[in-house]
Every structure is written in structure tokens, then in C-alpha cells.
Design a protein around this motif. Structure first.
Motif, PDB file in Angstrom:
ATOM      1  N   PHE A 285      -4.208   8.901   3.006  1.00 42.02           N
ATOM      2  CA  PHE A 285      -3.489   9.285   1.793  1.00 42.02           C
ATOM      3  C   PHE A 285      -2.360  10.249   2.138  1.00 42.02           C
ATOM      4  O   PHE A 285      -2.547  11.202   2.893  1.00 42.02           O
ATOM      5  N   ILE A 286      -1.198   9.981   1.567  1.00 38.09           N
ATOM      6  CA  ILE A 286      -0.015  10.801   1.827  1.00 38.09           C
ATOM      7  C   ILE A 286       0.455  11.368   0.502  1.00 38.09           C
ATOM      8  O   ILE A 286       0.940  10.635  -0.364  1.00 38.09           O
ATOM      9  N   ASP A 287       0.262  12.664   0.313  1.00 37.02           N
ATOM     10  CA  ASP A 287       0.730  13.341  -0.894  1.00 37.02           C
ATOM     11  C   ASP A 287       2.168  13.774  -0.635  1.00 37.02           C
ATOM     12  O   ASP A 287       2.439  14.551   0.280  1.00 37.02           O
ATOM     13  N   THR A 288       3.110  13.256  -1.411  1.00 34.42           N
ATOM     14  CA  THR A 288       4.521  13.490  -1.133  1.00 34.42           C
ATOM     15  C   THR A 288       5.131  14.461  -2.127  1.00 34.42           C
ATOM     16  O   THR A 288       4.567  14.747  -3.184  1.00 34.42           O
ATOM     17  N   ALA A 289       6.313  14.946  -1.795  1.00 35.50           N
ATOM     18  CA  ALA A 289       7.080  15.775  -2.732  1.00 35.50           C
ATOM     19  C   ALA A 289       7.475  14.927  -3.935  1.00 35.50           C
ATOM     20  O   ALA A 289       7.670  13.724  -3.830  1.00 35.50           O
ATOM     21  N   GLY A 290       7.590  15.560  -5.106  1.00 37.06           N
ATOM     22  CA  GLY A 290       7.912  14.824  -6.326  1.00 37.06           C
ATOM     23  C   GLY A 290       9.308  14.226  -6.304  1.00 37.06           C
ATOM     24  O   GLY A 290      10.213  14.731  -5.639  1.00 37.06           O
TER      25      GLY A 290
ATOM     26  N   VAL B 178       2.941   9.073  -5.117  1.00 32.84           N
ATOM     27  CA  VAL B 178       4.268   9.522  -5.516  1.00 32.84           C
ATOM     28  C   VAL B 178       4.328   9.732  -7.025  1.00 32.84           C
ATOM     29  O   VAL B 178       3.447   9.285  -7.765  1.00 32.84           O
ATOM     30  N   GLY B 179       5.390  10.381  -7.465  1.00 34.18           N
ATOM     31  CA  GLY B 179       5.566  10.641  -8.878  1.00 34.18           C
ATOM     32  C   GLY B 179       6.390  11.895  -9.096  1.00 34.18           C
ATOM     33  O   GLY B 179       6.810  12.553  -8.134  1.00 34.18           O
ATOM     34  N   GLU B 180       6.618  12.239 -10.355  1.00 39.38           N
ATOM     35  CA  GLU B 180       7.384  13.435 -10.664  1.00 39.38           C
ATOM     36  C   GLU B 180       6.616  14.691 -10.231  1.00 39.38           C
ATOM     37  O   GLU B 180       5.393  14.647 -10.068  1.00 39.38           O
ATOM     38  N   PRO B 181       7.330  15.811 -10.078  1.00 36.69           N
ATOM     39  CA  PRO B 181       6.634  17.056  -9.738  1.00 36.69           C
ATOM     40  C   PRO B 181       5.633  17.461 -10.827  1.00 36.69           C
ATOM     41  O   PRO B 181       5.846  17.206 -12.009  1.00 36.69           O
ATOM     42  N   ASN B 182       4.550  18.063 -10.398  1.00 30.53           N
ATOM     43  CA  ASN B 182       3.578  18.698 -11.298  1.00 30.53           C
ATOM     44  C   ASN B 182       2.868  17.718 -12.232  1.00 30.53           C
ATOM     45  O   ASN B 182       2.509  18.069 -13.353  1.00 30.53           O
ATOM     46  N   VAL B 183       2.662  16.475 -11.751  1.00 27.96           N
ATOM     47  CA  VAL B 183       1.891  15.519 -12.563  1.00 27.96           C
ATOM     48  C   VAL B 183       0.456  15.410 -12.060  1.00 27.96           C
ATOM     49  O   VAL B 183      -0.342  14.681 -12.637  1.00 27.96           O
ATOM     50  N   GLY B 184       0.144  16.091 -10.964  1.00 27.73           N
ATOM     51  CA  GLY B 184      -1.233  16.101 -10.471  1.00 27.73           C
ATOM     52  C   GLY B 184      -1.455  15.342  -9.186  1.00 27.73           C
ATOM     53  O   GLY B 184      -2.580  14.957  -8.880  1.00 27.73           O
ATOM     54  N   LYS B 185      -0.383  15.124  -8.382  1.00 31.42           N
ATOM     55  CA  LYS B 185      -0.546  14.373  -7.129  1.00 31.42           C
ATOM     56  C   LYS B 185      -1.469  15.112  -6.166  1.00 31.42           C
ATOM     57  O   LYS B 185      -2.357  14.520  -5.562  1.00 31.42           O
ATOM     58  N   SER B 186      -1.249  16.415  -6.011  1.00 29.41           N
ATOM     59  CA  SER B 186      -2.090  17.201  -5.102  1.00 29.41           C
ATOM     60  C   SER B 186      -3.524  17.289  -5.624  1.00 29.41           C
ATOM     61  O   SER B 186      -4.478  17.245  -4.852  1.00 29.41           O
ATOM     62  N   THR B 187      -3.671  17.387  -6.957  1.00 34.13           N
ATOM     63  CA  THR B 187      -5.013  17.425  -7.547  1.00 34.13           C
ATOM     64  C   THR B 187      -5.728  16.106  -7.311  1.00 34.13           C
ATOM     65  O   THR B 187      -6.934  16.078  -7.026  1.00 34.13           O
ATOM     66  N   LEU B 188      -4.987  14.992  -7.420  1.00 32.11           N
ATOM     67  CA  LEU B 188      -5.576  13.674  -7.162  1.00 32.11           C
ATOM     68  C   LEU B 188      -6.017  13.561  -5.712  1.00 32.11           C
ATOM     69  O   LEU B 188      -7.124  13.064  -5.430  1.00 32.11           O
TER      70      LEU B 188
END
Length: 466
Positions: free
Chosen positions: A273-278, A227-237
Motif C-alpha cells: 500500500f502506498i499512501d500518497t500526498a493529496g 490517492v485522493g484530495e488532502p485530509n479525506v482519510g488516506k493515512s487513516t485508511l
């Protein structure tokens, strides 16, 4: 429940392949297959020894369906404990169905889900906990779950329970004997030895019950919310962890509108792993739904990775610290790992400053560059630290089955009643009731105590050919 007929099913995976295996089991298994099999050397299957292989053809009315290899298991020397034949044919789905349909016409019945393993249990080839471990072994998708399933299938858990049950049963017999001679006021059961046994049973039961937390995680995988703010690299991680382009990456904030899930095995342990919306304030209706789902996924996760972008954290550290505290307060029991992304944009001194700022929060901190895959292995090791892998290294018995867990809890409750009866010097007849109940729950685990409904529920979850 019909157990005296002959059943047939595809034992290998469904669909086309190089080879398929069709299993036939029951009192007329060998006789039925012999009627449709023509050996290349003119052998009569009925006269062949057990555990032998025979090459030939499946034939109906002189029509050859396929060249096959037949495996014979006579008497009780088989998986099911009854005469069994396994036909290895070519893997065409047409050939598979033609042979199965031919066997059905010759008097076989289509096996139900798990019926081969259920017959194995009912014929004494394995106990119930071992039978359930067969399904776990088939479903295992990582080294740890495979190791636990193999241990249980080989009888590690059931042997431990059976030994305790036998010792408790011996004392129960002595207690019952005392009741028969109650007028003579004779004590057959040594209370000191019985107290020691009760203490030991409680210790083992508590250990097994505690192992369920680890076992359930190993069997089903650990859900980790990123989790985290949008565009901080969650999908990249997520892509870096999985080592593939699984999630869409873009510079546009809010690209991930829904949750994305995938699994990674780290040292034999599965992590989902669950990549969520920011998480941010937004007027976008679709994105708002995604943010709502983010909090739902945090609730479901066992570990939370809270991701920040290094340069933003450097400028707005106080705001981010408040956000971390909110997550900690809302989910106090969940392990929280704070991950600072794009560490390659900071100097070593700046990284140390961030670490000092986060020290008072008492959270795990990892610094990474998801894009350059820096710090990813260290992050994986941190995730692995949340799992008690020592039980695997020490080959301890681990419980993964919720039915076993429930039975163990009930058995422990009855044993604690016995302990209380011993401490309070309560009469043997009342204590005997609690002992019988404990024995009942032990028997439920290994199958000494069972019924058709229980067996139906267990084996209905198996695949047809097993």
C-alpha cells in the motif's frame, strides 16, 4: 570454477542468536572438521556413519573454543552431493568467526554466494529451476509465494518441462533420422502424432506464460496506490488496513508530504500500500513535489484506490465524478476502486444515492469508515478479487522467474515455427533447426544447457551460506 576444494560459510542468519550453524562442504570436509573436533566420548569422526550427530568441542592447540554438535553427511548423501559437515555452535558472533577462521586456517575456502546450492545443481541433486526456487523459498514472505516456491523446489515446474522436452527430443531424433535417409524418401516421424504433440506443447507453454502475470504479482506483491484530495482519510485508511499507526494523521490538509509504503498480507497474497500526498492545486513547493510523486506512484501501481470524503462528495458530486473520469482516462488499464470514506456520517438512503450516481462510471465502489474500521474487510476482499487465486487452490504450476518466462516465450516462438512448417509442408531439415532451438530453450530452464556466466548471474543473488 573450482569444485574440488572444501568450502565453509555461516549457514544460519548473521548476527548473534541462541544457535548458529556453520556448513563445511567438499572432499576434505569431514577430515578437516575431525582435526579440530574432540568428541565427548572419544569418537573419531572419520569412522562414524553418515547422518549421525556428535557432541563435542572445537579445539585449537588444546584451547577449547566452544561446545558444539556436529552433523555428518558422507559421500553424495548431502544437500551439495558431496561430503558435508554442519557445526551447530553457540550463536555468539565472536564464536562464529573464531570457528570459521580456524577452518580457513586448516585449508577451507570461504564459500561464495549460493555456492552450496550451485554444487548441489552441478552434482545432480537438483535441476536449475529447482535451485532457483531455493532462493525464492528463502525470500518468501507470505503463504502464496511460499507455496509456489515449494512446488517448484519439489520439481513441479521442471518435471512438466522435462516431460515435454523428452517427447520433443524423441521426435527430433526421428526427424534427424529422416535427414540421414533423405535420398530414400523415408518418413520415420508420424506427422499426425507430431502435430498433436506440437499442439499440446503450445497449449502448455501458453498456460505457463500466462501464469507469469499472477506469479509475478504473488512473488513481488501488488502495489496499491491510495490517492485522493488532502485530509479525506488516506493515512487513516492505511492505518486501518495495516491495523497499526503507520502514517501520521492530522486535521491539517497536506500532512502527508511524501509517499508512505507498507505491506499487508491478505489470504496469503502480499499487497504493498502506498499512501500518497493529496491531489489538489497548491502553491506550496514541498507539497507540489509530493503531488508529482503521487502521479508517479499511480503509474507504478497495479490497483488504484481513489478515496473521497462522504459529506464533500454529497455536496460536490459532479466535480468528483469528473475527477474519477480523469483518472480512468489517464490510466484506463488499471483497476480503479472508488472508496467513499466516513460512511457513518450518511444515512442509508444517502449511500444508495451516491451508488446510483457512480453506476454509469462502471467502477468498483466501497463505502467505509476508516476511523471506525467499518467496511475494511469488504475492501480487502475487493482487492483480493484482482488476483487469480484459483491457480493456487488448484495447485497449478505458476511461473515467477523472469528468466524462465523469457525462455518460455522463445521456446513458444520456435514451436510456432515448427507448427508453420508442418502446415506448409516445409522440408524436414528446416523444421529440425527450429526443433533444436526449442529444445535449447527448454534446456536453459532446467539446466541441461548452461554456461559459467549464466550460473554466476543466478547464484550471485543467493545468500553466502546457501
Amino acid at each position: 570454477m573450482i569444485l574440488n576444494d572444501t568450502i565453509v560459510a555461516l549457514a544460519s542468519a548473521s548476527g548473534a542468536g541462541a544457535i548458529a550453524v556453520i556448513r563445511v562442504s567438499g572432499p576434505k570436509a569431514i577430515e578437516t572438521v575431525a582435526n579440530i573436533f574432540r568428541s565427548v566420548k572419544g569418537k573419531d569422526l572419520l569412522k562414524q556413519k553418515s547422518h549421525t550427530l556428535h557432541l563435542g568441542y572445537v579445539v585449537e592447540n588444546e584451547k577449547v573454543m566452544d561446545q558444539v554438535l556436529v552433523s555428518l553427511f558422507k559421500g553424495s548423501n548431502s544437500y551439495t552431493g558431496e561430503p558435508t559437515v554442519e557445526i551447530s555452535c553457540h550463536g555468539s558472533t565472536f564464536i562464529q568467526q573464531e570457528i570459521i577462521q580456524l577452518l580457513l586456517r586448516k585449508g577451507c575456502r570461504m564459500a561464495t554466494a549460493g555456492e552450496f546450492t550451485m554444487r548441489s545443481f552441478l552434482n545432480g541433486k537438483m535441476d536449475l529451476s529447482q535451485a532457483e526456487a531455493v532462493a525464492d523459498l528463502i525470500a518468501s514472505d507470505n503463504e502464496a509465494s511460499h507455496q509456489i516456491a515449494m512446488q517448484q523446489m519439489r520439481g513441479g515446474f521442471s518435471n512438466e518441462i522435462a516431460k515435454l522436452r523428452e517427447e520433443l527430443l524423441n521426435f527430433a531424433s526421428l526427424i534427424e533420422l529422416e535427414l540421414d535417409f533423405s535420398e530414400e524418401d523415408v518418413a520415420f516421424a508420424d506427422r499426425t502424432a507430431f502435430r498433436n504433440l506440437v499442439d499440446r506443447i503450445q497449449f502448455v507453454l501458453k498456460r505457463l506464460i500466462d501464469s507469469f502475470a499472477v506469479g509475478n504479482v504473488i512473488k513481488n506483491g501488488i502495489p496499491v496506490a491510495i490517492v485522493g484530495e488532502p485530509n479525506v482519510g488516506k493515512s487513516t485508511l492505511l492505518n486501518a488496513l495495516l491495523n497499526e499507526e503507520r502514517a501520521i494523521v492530522s486535521d491539517i490538509a497536506g500532512t502527508t508530504r511524501d509517499t508512505i509504503e507498507d505491506e499487508l498480507v491478505i489470504n496469503g497474497i502480499g499487497f504493498r500500500f502506498i499512501d500518497t500526498a493529496g491531489i489538489r492545486d497548491t502553491k506550496d513547493v514541498v507539497e507540489s513535489i509530493g503531488i508529482k510523486k503521487t502521479f508517479e506512484k499511480i503509474e507504478q501501481a497495479q490497483v488504484v484506490l481513489y478515496l473521497f470524503e462522504s459529506l464533500k462528495f454529497k455536496v460536490q458530486s459532479s466535480e468528483y465524478i469528473i475527477e474519477i473520469e480523469k483518472i480512468k482516462n489517464q490510466f484506463p488499464l488499471k483497476p480503479l476502486v472508488v472508496v467513499i470514506n466516513k460512511m457513518d456520517l450518511l444515512s442509508e438512503d444517502e449511500i444508495q444515492t451516491i451508488k446510483k450516481q457512480l453506476e454509469p462510471l462502471n467502477v468498483k465502489l466501497e463505502t467505509i469508515s476508516a476511523k471506525n474500521k467499518m467496511g475494511i474487510e469488504e475492501l480487502k476482499n475487493t482487492l483480493l478479487s484482482f488476483v487469480n487465486t484459483g491457480v493456487l487452490r488448484n495447485n497449478e504450476t505458476v511461473i515467477t522467474n523472469s528468466r524462465h518466462y523469457d525462455a518460455l516465450l522463445k521456446a513458444l516462438e520456435e514451436i510456432q515455427k515448427v507448427q508453420y512448417a508442418l502446415d506448409m509442408n516445409i522440408s524436414a531439415d528446416l523444421m529440425a533447426i527450429d526443433i533444436r532451438q526449442a529444445l535449447y530453450y527448454f534446456g536453459e530452464i532446467t539446466g541441461e544447457v548452461t554456461n559459467d556466466e549464466l550460473l554466476g548471474n543466478i547464484f550471485a543473488n543467493f545468500c553466502i551460506g546457501k
